[in-house]
Design a protein around this motif. Structure first.
Motif, mmCIF file in Angstrom:
data_model
loop_
_atom_site.group_PDB
_atom_site.id
_atom_site.type_symbol
_atom_site.label_atom_id
_atom_site.label_comp_id
_atom_site.label_asym_id
_atom_site.label_seq_id
_atom_site.Cartn_x
_atom_site.Cartn_y
_atom_site.Cartn_z
ATOM 1 N N PRO A 28 16.670 -8.272 10.455
ATOM 2 C CA PRO A 28 17.343 -7.209 9.711
ATOM 3 C C PRO A 28 16.415 -6.063 9.314
ATOM 4 O O PRO A 28 16.877 -5.029 8.838
ATOM 5 C CB PRO A 28 17.890 -7.931 8.472
ATOM 6 C CG PRO A 28 17.134 -9.197 8.372
ATOM 7 C CD PRO A 28 16.688 -9.563 9.746
ATOM 8 N N TRP A 29 15.118 -6.258 9.484
ATOM 9 C CA TRP A 29 14.167 -5.201 9.121
ATOM 10 C C TRP A 29 13.919 -4.218 10.270
ATOM 11 O O TRP A 29 13.188 -3.249 10.103
ATOM 12 C CB TRP A 29 12.821 -5.816 8.706
ATOM 13 C CG TRP A 29 12.863 -6.527 7.388
ATOM 14 C CD1 TRP A 29 12.605 -5.962 6.159
ATOM 15 C CD2 TRP A 29 13.151 -7.900 7.134
ATOM 16 N NE1 TRP A 29 12.741 -6.910 5.177
ATOM 17 C CE2 TRP A 29 13.078 -8.111 5.751
ATOM 18 C CE3 TRP A 29 13.488 -8.971 7.950
ATOM 19 C CZ2 TRP A 29 13.309 -9.346 5.152
ATOM 20 C CZ3 TRP A 29 13.729 -10.204 7.368
ATOM 21 C CH2 TRP A 29 13.645 -10.393 5.996
ATOM 22 N N ALA A 43 22.326 -4.729 8.076
ATOM 23 C CA ALA A 43 22.254 -6.029 7.398
ATOM 24 C C ALA A 43 23.416 -6.168 6.424
ATOM 25 O O ALA A 43 23.726 -5.239 5.680
ATOM 26 C CB ALA A 43 20.924 -6.141 6.663
ATOM 27 N N GLU A 60 27.011 -4.249 2.707
ATOM 28 C CA GLU A 60 25.691 -3.882 3.233
ATOM 29 C C GLU A 60 24.604 -4.377 2.276
ATOM 30 O O GLU A 60 24.808 -4.399 1.072
ATOM 31 C CB GLU A 60 25.612 -2.360 3.381
ATOM 32 C CG GLU A 60 24.546 -1.951 4.318
ATOM 33 C CD GLU A 60 25.035 -0.902 5.337
ATOM 34 O OE1 GLU A 60 24.178 -0.177 5.812
ATOM 35 O OE2 GLU A 60 26.241 -0.823 5.635
ATOM 36 N N PRO A 100 17.475 -6.056 3.077
ATOM 37 C CA PRO A 100 16.877 -7.379 3.267
ATOM 38 C C PRO A 100 15.655 -7.646 2.389
ATOM 39 O O PRO A 100 15.261 -8.805 2.219
ATOM 40 C CB PRO A 100 16.503 -7.393 4.754
ATOM 41 C CG PRO A 100 16.439 -5.967 5.168
ATOM 42 C CD PRO A 100 17.385 -5.215 4.288
ATOM 43 N N GLN A 116 21.098 -12.740 5.114
ATOM 44 C CA GLN A 116 21.717 -11.564 5.708
ATOM 45 C C GLN A 116 21.938 -11.742 7.194
ATOM 46 O O GLN A 116 21.128 -12.355 7.882
ATOM 47 C CB GLN A 116 20.884 -10.302 5.447
ATOM 48 C CG GLN A 116 19.497 -10.307 6.069
ATOM 49 C CD GLN A 116 18.492 -11.091 5.241
ATOM 50 O OE1 GLN A 116 18.421 -10.924 4.045
ATOM 51 N NE2 GLN A 116 17.711 -11.926 5.900
ATOM 52 N N TYR A 117 23.077 -11.237 7.657
ATOM 53 C CA TYR A 117 23.293 -11.097 9.091
ATOM 54 C C TYR A 117 22.628 -9.781 9.499
ATOM 55 O O TYR A 117 22.501 -8.863 8.676
ATOM 56 C CB TYR A 117 24.786 -10.995 9.407
ATOM 57 C CG TYR A 117 25.574 -12.290 9.360
ATOM 58 C CD1 TYR A 117 24.952 -13.529 9.397
ATOM 59 C CD2 TYR A 117 26.965 -12.254 9.308
ATOM 60 C CE1 TYR A 117 25.696 -14.705 9.372
ATOM 61 C CE2 TYR A 117 27.722 -13.425 9.285
ATOM 62 C CZ TYR A 117 27.077 -14.645 9.316
ATOM 63 O OH TYR A 117 27.813 -15.804 9.295
ATOM 64 N N GLU A 118 22.255 -9.672 10.771
ATOM 65 C CA GLU A 118 21.677 -8.406 11.254
ATOM 66 C C GLU A 118 22.566 -7.942 12.407
ATOM 67 O O GLU A 118 22.360 -8.287 13.562
ATOM 68 C CB GLU A 118 20.188 -8.563 11.587
ATOM 69 C CG GLU A 118 19.775 -9.356 12.802
ATOM 70 C CD GLU A 118 20.105 -10.859 12.736
ATOM 71 O OE1 GLU A 118 20.810 -11.317 11.848
ATOM 72 O OE2 GLU A 118 19.659 -11.563 13.644
#
Ligand SMILES: Cc1cc2nc3c(=O)[nH]c(=O)nc-3n(C[C@H](O)[C@H](O)[C@H](O)COP(=O)(O)OP(=O)(O)OC[C@H]3O[C@@H](n4cnc5c(N)ncnc54)[C@H](O)[C@@H]3O)c2cc1C
Length: 310
Positions: free
Chosen positions: A136-137, A152, A206, A209, A247-249
């Motif tokens: 997610p980054w 994210a 939203e 992360p 978190q999902y990305e």
């Protein structure tokens, strides 16, 4: 699946718990399950199509109200994600790899890495090729190339404690389950002393992360508890023993991003698991290693230019 099995053998450990997966198709809309059948057949994945009567006979601890029929995948199950990552790390070190726990600073990454990477501990890292698999980054490291292409979202996961001495909700007696209704709720039985997992796959708000608030919402907790009592009546008053925020990305089309940086040939960007990336880890690792080492071109399905077309 084959690679997970190979790695289990190679390292002499169990990574995948094969207690099966049960998909419950809702009476109102069973499109997801219906359209999965030809794909399962085509891929040679074994499955059983089950009536509600048959499911109720096998798993009397589930209330099948609102379910029309189900798919049971006996070879499916769940992965021990944290343990699997530790095993990859051990394997990597055993083969002579070097691990450093430090962060790459984002400054100037978009302009190429000709002078190497600047790390948070003040040192430099130079290499012939770089692979950024930063989940997610990714959008934070590559604001121009990735930016909002990896979005994210906040996902909440709950673990409940079954009644003392009651093993109907353990992995020995219950598969992993997924329930497609207005929301897509899924979970897994107790294993290794962890609680009974209930989670909502619906994309949450939203989420940053790094700085996002990692406490679960009262609404999410209420929904999980109500659902639990409805679908698994024996768990109705079970205590909440653990809750997680992760978190999902997500990419716009839920497919991976696997591509070279558009301006820098030797920089690869890999990610966008979109909530379903973990199980693909071994296959993705093999694919990316081949692309990077043998200078091949990635599959158009995963390339960045697919987003420019839409
Ligand atoms: C609740 C939940 C349920 C899920 N369920 C499933 C499932 O059922 N099946 C499935 O297949 N997948 C599932 N997933 C998705 C799966 O976990 C992710 O797709 C997968 O972990 C992504 O792996 P990754 O290596 O791309 O990213 P990550 O695992 O996020 O790893 C990214 C790494 O990059 C590091 N990093 C970030 N910035 C920097 C920097 N500047 N310098 C150095 N390192 C950096 C981070 O510290 C981190 O270690 C789920 C995810 C969640 C949150």
């Amino acid at each position: 699946m084959q690679l997970w099995k190979d790695h289990e053998q190679r390292w002499g450990v169990q990574l995948l718990h094969r207690n099966g997966v049960l998909w419950m198709a809702a009476t109102e809309d069973d499109q997801f399950e219906r359209s999965s059948l030809p794909l399962l057949r085509e891929a040679g994945i074994s499955y059983e199509e089950l009536s509600v009567g048959e499911m109720a006979r096998r798993w009397p601890q589930i209330n099948f109200e609102g379910v029309r029929w189900g798919i049971f995948e006996p070879e499916g199950g769940f992965l021990r994600a944290r343990f699997a990552c530790q095993m990859v790390m051990n394997g990597f070190l055993a083969e002579g790899g070097e691990f450093k726990q430090t962060a790459v600073l984002p400054d100037g990454l978009e302009n190429g890495c000709r002078d190497g990477l600047t790390l948070s501990n003040g040192s430099k890292l130079t290499a012939d090729k770089y692979v950024f698999a930063c989940g997610p980054w990714l959008g934070k490291l590559f604001p121009e190339t990735i930016g909002n292409l990896v979005r994210a979202t906040k996902q909440e996961v709950f673990f409940f404690g079954p009644p003392a001495g009651d093993d109907r909700f353990s992995e020995a007696n219950l598969p992993v389950w997924a329930d497609h209704r207005e929301r897509f709720i899924y979970g897994m039985p107790t294993s290794d002393g962890r609680g009974f997992k209930v989670a909502d796959d619906t994309r949450g708000p939203e989420f940053h992360p790094t700085s996002g608030d990692r406490t679960v919402s009262p609404d999410g907790a209420k929904l999980a508890r109500e659902y639990l009592g409805f679908r698994f009546p024996g768990m109705k008053n079970a205590p909440l023993i653990e809750a997680r925020v992760c978190q999902y990305e997500n990419t716009p089309d839920d497919h991976f991003i696997i591509d070279r940086h558009p301006q820098t040939e030797n920089v690869w960007i890999v990610g966008g698991g979109s909530g379903h990336g973990f199980k693909h880890g071994p296959a993705l690792g093999e694919m990316v290693a081949e692309l990077v080492m043998e200078e091949k071109d990635p599959d158009p399905l995963f390339r960045l230019n697919r987003f420019a077309k839409t």
